[in-house]
Design a protein around this motif. Structure first.
Motif, mmCIF file in Angstrom:
data_model
loop_
_atom_site.group_PDB
_atom_site.id
_atom_site.type_symbol
_atom_site.label_atom_id
_atom_site.label_comp_id
_atom_site.label_asym_id
_atom_site.label_seq_id
_atom_site.Cartn_x
_atom_site.Cartn_y
_atom_site.Cartn_z
ATOM 1 N N GLN A 1 -10.619 -1.021 -0.064
ATOM 2 C CA GLN A 1 -9.570 -0.485 -0.934
ATOM 3 C C GLN A 1 -9.325 -1.365 -2.173
ATOM 4 O O GLN A 1 -8.590 -0.966 -3.068
ATOM 5 N N ASN A 2 -9.897 -2.565 -2.194
ATOM 6 C CA ASN A 2 -9.725 -3.496 -3.320
ATOM 7 C C ASN A 2 -8.250 -3.734 -3.633
ATOM 8 O O ASN A 2 -7.830 -3.778 -4.793
ATOM 9 N N LEU A 3 -7.447 -3.919 -2.586
ATOM 10 C CA LEU A 3 -6.000 -4.055 -2.768
ATOM 11 C C LEU A 3 -5.609 -5.310 -3.534
ATOM 12 O O LEU A 3 -4.561 -5.336 -4.178
ATOM 13 N N TYR B 1 -6.686 -6.544 -6.223
ATOM 14 C CA TYR B 1 -6.553 -6.304 -7.663
ATOM 15 C C TYR B 1 -5.903 -4.956 -7.973
ATOM 16 O O TYR B 1 -6.037 -4.439 -9.077
ATOM 17 N N ARG B 2 -5.159 -4.402 -6.999
ATOM 18 C CA ARG B 2 -4.488 -3.127 -7.226
ATOM 19 C C ARG B 2 -2.970 -3.264 -7.267
ATOM 20 O O ARG B 2 -2.262 -2.259 -7.357
ATOM 21 N N SER B 3 -2.450 -4.478 -7.186
ATOM 22 C CA SER B 3 -1.006 -4.659 -7.218
ATOM 23 C C SER B 3 -0.638 -5.708 -8.257
ATOM 24 O O SER B 3 -1.499 -6.218 -8.980
#
Length: 436
Positions: A357-359, A361-363
């Motif tokens: 999900q590549n979290l 760099y998603r927040s």
């Protein structure tokens, strides 16, 4: 008499220690009050540039004032205003392919230009997203073309396209000069076309956008900063589902903002932070992370020792009760420090179980992490199966307040050596700037 005096002193010290326990300072009722307020219908889903998000900001400001936080240096109040922000919304969407009118629901125009009036011409590149292809990869590759492009999306990919379009609705641009992005037009349900026409118009309006931030100055290491954050924006008003059109964002991310406010109260009561603590509610996370970007650019990243970004802690994690996960766990020893401080408590921080999900760099931790800061997001969300994520059903009633409280208490306890200045997480390798 001496024995009695020492015994009394020991009792006082023990009482003092007990008073500092997170369980005595982070209360269920207060956590419930904050998250109920932020996720209530009258906040209108806290959409960017809406009266609802302004109301949420006022509530957070009032909490900061009651706690006794100070504004950030250089700010006159708790609002950190982001200049040159624009709300861009489509007002007209029309397209035909080979003379056949396309349902507007099957059109996605990506541009910050005021309008388009295309007829078939060689300057517009034609691309395809075919059945069986990885939509995200093709979409990303197409955006990199950086020229006017029309994309025919196979019918089997239509639902994915619409989901992505829904997430970007009302996108804001952080620029004083809208109109720089080459337009990309996606049309679903068309395998190919020989001719096309696109008529599109945007409404562009400059509006205020702001983070809400406060601080507790450090006692002996004032220049060393520890950041606690969550994002207070959400999706606002959405297409109605069973009569409900408000995307309340209770878990995403009223839960994280509630944690941030609760931690501000906790550390203000302790009044023993050697490092300076910054507490910030970010705006614009759902439309590109603009609040975190602006905040990060106002700091010297070398001064930031660590960042605790908190996002979606409203339910048990996949590891069960009394657990949470940390994105980018292997990139620094941040997680190891936190876990060391939780020894004997029964609470455990795990590495991110959703690497696909590549979290990381998603927040809102992403900007500071890219600059080398040990900036991590703490979450409990089962992102792969969360049926309430980005829907109108993300409401208070779906949350487990006990899980939120337990996670806040764990963050309070696990952060104490970083706050005290006795532990300093290793820096994260900086991201190299993208070559244009």
């Amino acid at each position: 008499m001496k024995i009695n005096k020492y015994y009394s002193l020991a009792l006082l010290l023990l009482a003092g220690c007990a008073a500092q326990k997170p369980s005595s300072l982070v209360k269920n009722a207060d956590v419930e009050r904050i998250i109920r307020t932020l996720s209530a219908d009258d906040m209108q889903g806290r959409g960017t540039f809406t009266p609802g998000i302004d109301k949420a900001a006022k509530f957070i400001e009032s909490e900061f004032a009651k706690i006794g936080l100070q504004p950030l240096q250089g700010e006159s109040g708790f609002r950190q205003v982001i200049p040159d922000m624009y709300m861009i919304k489509p007002t007209l969407v029309e397209a035909t392919v080979d003379g056949n009118a396309i349902n507007p629901d099957n059109i996605w125009v990506i541009t910050d230009q005021p309008g388009l009036n295309w007829n078939t011409n060689p300057e517009v590149q034609v691309e395809y997203i075919k059945a069986g292809e990885d939509f995200s990869k093709r979409y990303t590759d197409i955006l990199k073309i950086a020229k006017p492009t029309i994309v025919y999306v196979d019918d089997s990919q239509a639902a994915t396209m619409k989901q992505r379009r829904s997430r970007s609705a009302g996108r804001a641009r952080m620029t004083p000069e809208p109109g720089k992005q080459p337009p990309v037009v996606l049309i679903a349900g068309v395998k190919e076309g020989k001719s096309f026409r696109v008529n599109f118009a945007n409404k562009t309006e400059k509006l205020p956008l702001f983070n809400v931030a406060g601080m507790l100055p450090g006692k002996s290491k004032e220049k060393e900063l520890v950041v606690f954050s969550g994002h207070y924006d959400h999706l606002g008003i959405r297409p109605a589902v069973n009569g409900d059109s408000i995307a309340n964002g209770a878990d995403d991310d009223a839960s994280g903002v509630t944690a941030m406010i609760s931690l501000a109260k906790y550390y203000k009561k302790l009044n023993n932070n050697e490092r300076t603590l910054i507490f910030v509610a970010f705006t614009g996370e759902e439309v590109g992370g603009y609040g975190a970007r602006y905040f990060s650019n106002r700091l010297n990243p070398d001064d930031v020792v660590a960042m605790f970004n908190i996002e979606m802690i409203g339910k048990d994690s996949k590891f069960g009760p009394n657990t949470a996960f940390i994105t980018g766990y292997d990139r620094s020893d941040f997680g190891q420090i936190l876990q060391k401080n939780l020894e004997g408590t029964g609470f455990k921080f795990h590495p991110d179980p959703y690497p696909e999900q590549n979290l990381f760099y998603r927040s809102d931790n992403a900007t500071l992490a890219a600059l080398g800061v040990p900036a991590h997001t703490i979450s409990t969300d089962k992102i792969d199966i969360d049926k309430f994520y980005h829907t109108v059903d993300d409401e208070y009633e779906t949350l487990d307040v006990k899980n939120i409280v337990a996670t806040i208490q764990a963050i309070a306890l696990s952060s104490r050596t970083i706050v005290a200045g006795t532990d300093t997480p290793k820096r994260i390798p900086k991201l190299e700037p993208r070559k244009r």
